[in-house]
Design a protein around this motif. Sequence first.
Motif, PDB file in Angstrom:
ATOM      1  N   ALA A   1      24.392  46.437  59.995  1.00 17.44           N
ATOM      2  CA  ALA A   1      24.384  47.920  58.960  1.00 17.44           C
ATOM      3  C   ALA A   1      23.620  47.301  57.806  1.00 17.44           C
ATOM      4  O   ALA A   1      23.372  47.735  56.917  1.00 17.44           O
ATOM      5  N   ILE A   2      24.159  46.602  57.277  1.00 17.16           N
ATOM      6  CA  ILE A   2      23.577  46.187  55.526  1.00 17.16           C
ATOM      7  C   ILE A   2      22.366  45.973  55.645  1.00 17.16           C
ATOM      8  O   ILE A   2      21.937  46.598  55.577  1.00 17.16           O
ATOM      9  N   ALA A   3      21.713  45.488  56.647  1.00 15.66           N
ATOM     10  CA  ALA A   3      20.323  44.699  57.196  1.00 15.66           C
ATOM     11  C   ALA A   3      19.636  46.511  57.068  1.00 15.66           C
ATOM     12  O   ALA A   3      18.577  46.154  56.621  1.00 15.66           O
TER      13      ALA A   3
ATOM     14  N   GLN B   1      29.445  50.961  50.381  1.00 14.69           N
ATOM     15  CA  GLN B   1      29.600  51.700  51.033  1.00 14.69           C
ATOM     16  C   GLN B   1      29.890  53.147  49.627  1.00 14.69           C
ATOM     17  O   GLN B   1      29.454  54.861  50.055  1.00 14.69           O
ATOM     18  N   TYR B   2      30.465  52.522  49.545  1.00 12.73           N
ATOM     19  CA  TYR B   2      30.993  54.114  48.346  1.00 12.73           C
ATOM     20  C   TYR B   2      29.969  54.230  47.601  1.00 12.73           C
ATOM     21  O   TYR B   2      29.457  55.639  47.558  1.00 12.73           O
TER      22      TYR B   2
ATOM     23  N   LEU C   1      22.681  59.939  56.324  1.00 12.38           N
ATOM     24  CA  LEU C   1      23.804  58.569  55.735  1.00 12.38           C
ATOM     25  C   LEU C   1      24.910  58.133  56.954  1.00 12.38           C
ATOM     26  O   LEU C   1      25.392  57.184  56.081  1.00 12.38           O
ATOM     27  N   LYS C   2      25.421  58.895  57.028  1.00  7.55           N
ATOM     28  CA  LYS C   2      27.120  59.139  57.456  1.00  7.55           C
ATOM     29  C   LYS C   2      27.708  57.558  58.969  1.00  7.55           C
ATOM     30  O   LYS C   2      28.391  57.547  58.625  1.00  7.55           O
ATOM     31  N   PRO C   3      26.361  58.289  59.176  1.00 10.21           N
ATOM     32  CA  PRO C   3      27.056  56.729  60.173  1.00 10.21           C
ATOM     33  C   PRO C   3      26.638  55.527  60.119  1.00 10.21           C
ATOM     34  O   PRO C   3      27.753  54.301  60.591  1.00 10.21           O
ATOM     35  N   LEU C   4      25.553  54.739  59.146  1.00 11.28           N
ATOM     36  CA  LEU C   4      25.563  53.991  58.373  1.00 11.28           C
ATOM     37  C   LEU C   4      27.261  53.825  57.452  1.00 11.28           C
ATOM     38  O   LEU C   4      27.235  53.271  57.127  1.00 11.28           O
ATOM     39  N   VAL C   5      27.357  54.609  56.831  1.00 17.39           N
ATOM     40  CA  VAL C   5      28.454  54.351  55.368  1.00 17.39           C
ATOM     41  C   VAL C   5      30.473  54.143  56.969  1.00 17.39           C
ATOM     42  O   VAL C   5      30.730  53.197  56.482  1.00 17.39           O
TER      43      VAL C   5
END
Length: 856
Positions: free
Chosen positions: A533-535, A363-364, A374-378
């Motif tokens: 999300a990680i995938a 996340q960081y 990228l904000k939705p993924l974070v």
Amino acid sequence: MMEQYQKIKDQYPDAFLFYRLGDFYEMFNEDAIKGSQLLELTLTNRNKNSKNPIPMCGVPHKAVQNYIDILVDQGYKVAICEQMEDPKLAKGMVKREVIQLVTPGTQFQTGSENAKENNYLTALVYDKISDDYGFAYVDLSTGELKTTLLDNADLVFNEVVSLASKETVISDDVPHSMRDSLSKFGILLSKQVIDPINSAMSYLTQGIEEKPLTQVLQMLISYVQTTQKRSLDHLKRAVRYEPSDFLEMDHNSQYNLELVKNIRTGKKAGTLLWLLDQTKTAMGGRKLKQWIERPLVNKKIINNRHEIVDVFVNHYFERNQLQDELIKVYDLERLSGRVAFGSVNGRDLIQLKTSLQQVPKIQYIISQIESKDLKPLVKQLEPLDDIVDLIEAAIEDDSPISVTDGGVIKDDYNDQLDKYRDATNNAQKWLAELEAKERELTGINNLKVGFNHVFGYYIEVTKVNLPKIPEGRYQRKQTLANAERFSTPELKEKEAMILEAQEQSKNLEYKLFVEVREEVKQQIKKIQALADAIAEVDVLQSFAAVAEEYRFVKPVLVDDHAIDIVDGRHPVVEKVLGHQQYVPNDVKLNQDTNVLLITGPNMSGKSTYMRQLALSVIMNQIGSFVPAKEAKMPIFDKIFTRIGAADDLISGQSTFMVEMKEANDAIENATPNSLILFDEIGRGTATYDGMSLAQAIIEYVHNNIGAKTLFSTHYHELTALDQTLSNLQNVHVGATESNGELVFLHKIQPGPADKSYGIHVAKLAGLPDKLLTRADKILNELQDKTAEDKVGISSMNAEPEHNNEKEEQISLFPLETVDEHQSEVISQLKRLDLMSKTPMEIMNQVYKWQQKIKKN
């Protein structure tokens, strides 16, 4: 015992029954005979001396999983029958029951070779009133559950085969023709009665209202509950999808384009999946495969993926850091499944903890990249610190595989467990002191205090030293070949205390482990969302890594359905050959060009050129960059291919029949927004038949469909079609002759090829010179003859002939030689109704005519 066995076996007649007897799972009767052959086991007999001995074979319980996998991989079911009570405490016959039915569709994929593969169980019901099929599928290991409504059998078959399903659950209403098609393809069919709706079904089918869909979901869930007999808390709510939500490709197109499976080897190597897979997690690998098999048609989502890939391409160091953290993430989806199933062990929970510890780091890293995309993924990468803290406090880092033998729970986690452990540790200290005391008292230096599960604790003395034992000090317990084992009242008392403490310690440890597992289980939905999300992050960084390594470009999506690719490449062929050897080619199809007619010699690269366009379309619509210097592309709704020659041996169809069926599929279903690839249509039949069909297909697609079409052919006569079809353009793959040798240029050039160079290709294949010289001579003779008889190509666009003009027809007999007898034969031939005659009657009639003509 055999009565109990048979009663259980009767409930599972279509499965191998693994019947637990002590440390073995046994098979009897027909199961034993067949199982011993499939598993290469020794077949023995029970009651050997009786009139009817019972065939029997078995496998050790500790190695059972390997044997189950072998049977299930071959398409069989295995019912696991366990002892449900301690044999020591049982009054009479030990109670047994089946705890799980393992089938091809419910098998948890194990091993690193299957980590990036889904195992889909499919289900099918048929609604006679609407003539629709309710279709659903589930991956039991990941919890994925989806459903859709399909309006014809071809779509059903395509979905089942595309998902690589090994097993389909069907209702009684499913037509026998559909059952036969699935069975011929090697898919196991299982029947299931739909159980009354329960809370699990109600939750999983929430939001699904159409009857065929609710029916198929309830049937599928009933089958999973019946076979697995355990919690299904990890199953996700059913999601309804439409095939039209994705770029539609039938399983033949996926096969021809080698998206996930190599045609020659059946393996991943040499496929688009192989090229694009630089994922670091098993979840990412599965998601990549799903994306390749179901490209998008939603322009907004495609663009969003392109933007994220672009960000990752431009942030090399952050991407490298991201990859380093992703490597440490285990398979969260399947760990969730094992938690829900109750099959998780201490090591699995440590893997879960290790994986969740990477989330804040991932996340960081992503948040450090300034990008709105990228904000939705974070936001989706929500750390689960409470689970990490729980596992950190409770579970030993080097836990054993077994959760019932102790050693799983950490010290200081539970006060009572610590007391038991202290008692055990103090007892061990006491035993060491006892051994030292007895050695000193007896003078026997090799005297030892030991333990086994049968005799408990003992003092062992070698036979040489037996005379040194003081009279009456020890009580004999066991005699060995070289030693005697003894006990004392004091040792017996301590043994009871030690064993009680160890037993209570193990029981308490298991209870504490189950409590930890149940607490983790409450968070399964959050773990699954995190895994998804990680995938997604993993796949998108993989796209960026591949784009950078192979110099792919970000495509521009256009609305006008024109294709403009500069220096396009076939990415897989380029990877195999190397960049220096691969010859790139443009693909240009503007608004006014719908059909490219491609000619050129065999092996020159016609098929590669066609495939590279299809792969570029698929890569674009999964969100990847594409192999080109520049690329402007529309969004396609469907891809149809007829590439390669292959008989369909399963259904007994010839190459030509397969060719025609695939061509018909395109003609029936293509739209102006589709892509059609036809490679040498018509080659499977006689030359003029093939040429006529090829021309008619080109004209039909050009005039009635308007789809972007690449059509390669060896029928050079077809190149004249550019004079009558305004949206068709001729191109060819260049080749030159140098000193009698053929040199392929692999470059697409405007206009038709002048010849096919077939004999030159045969020479490259190594055919004998004498044979090639003869072939060349025959070719020249045929070309001379063709030049004399050549007739121009007609077109559907050409002006129709007037009705009063006589149709040109080949005469059976030269007019100057026809006499009255031959004229009579011709007259009879014209009047003969061929369709009303059998082949034998026609042969007889022809024989009579032949005799009549010869006689006269």
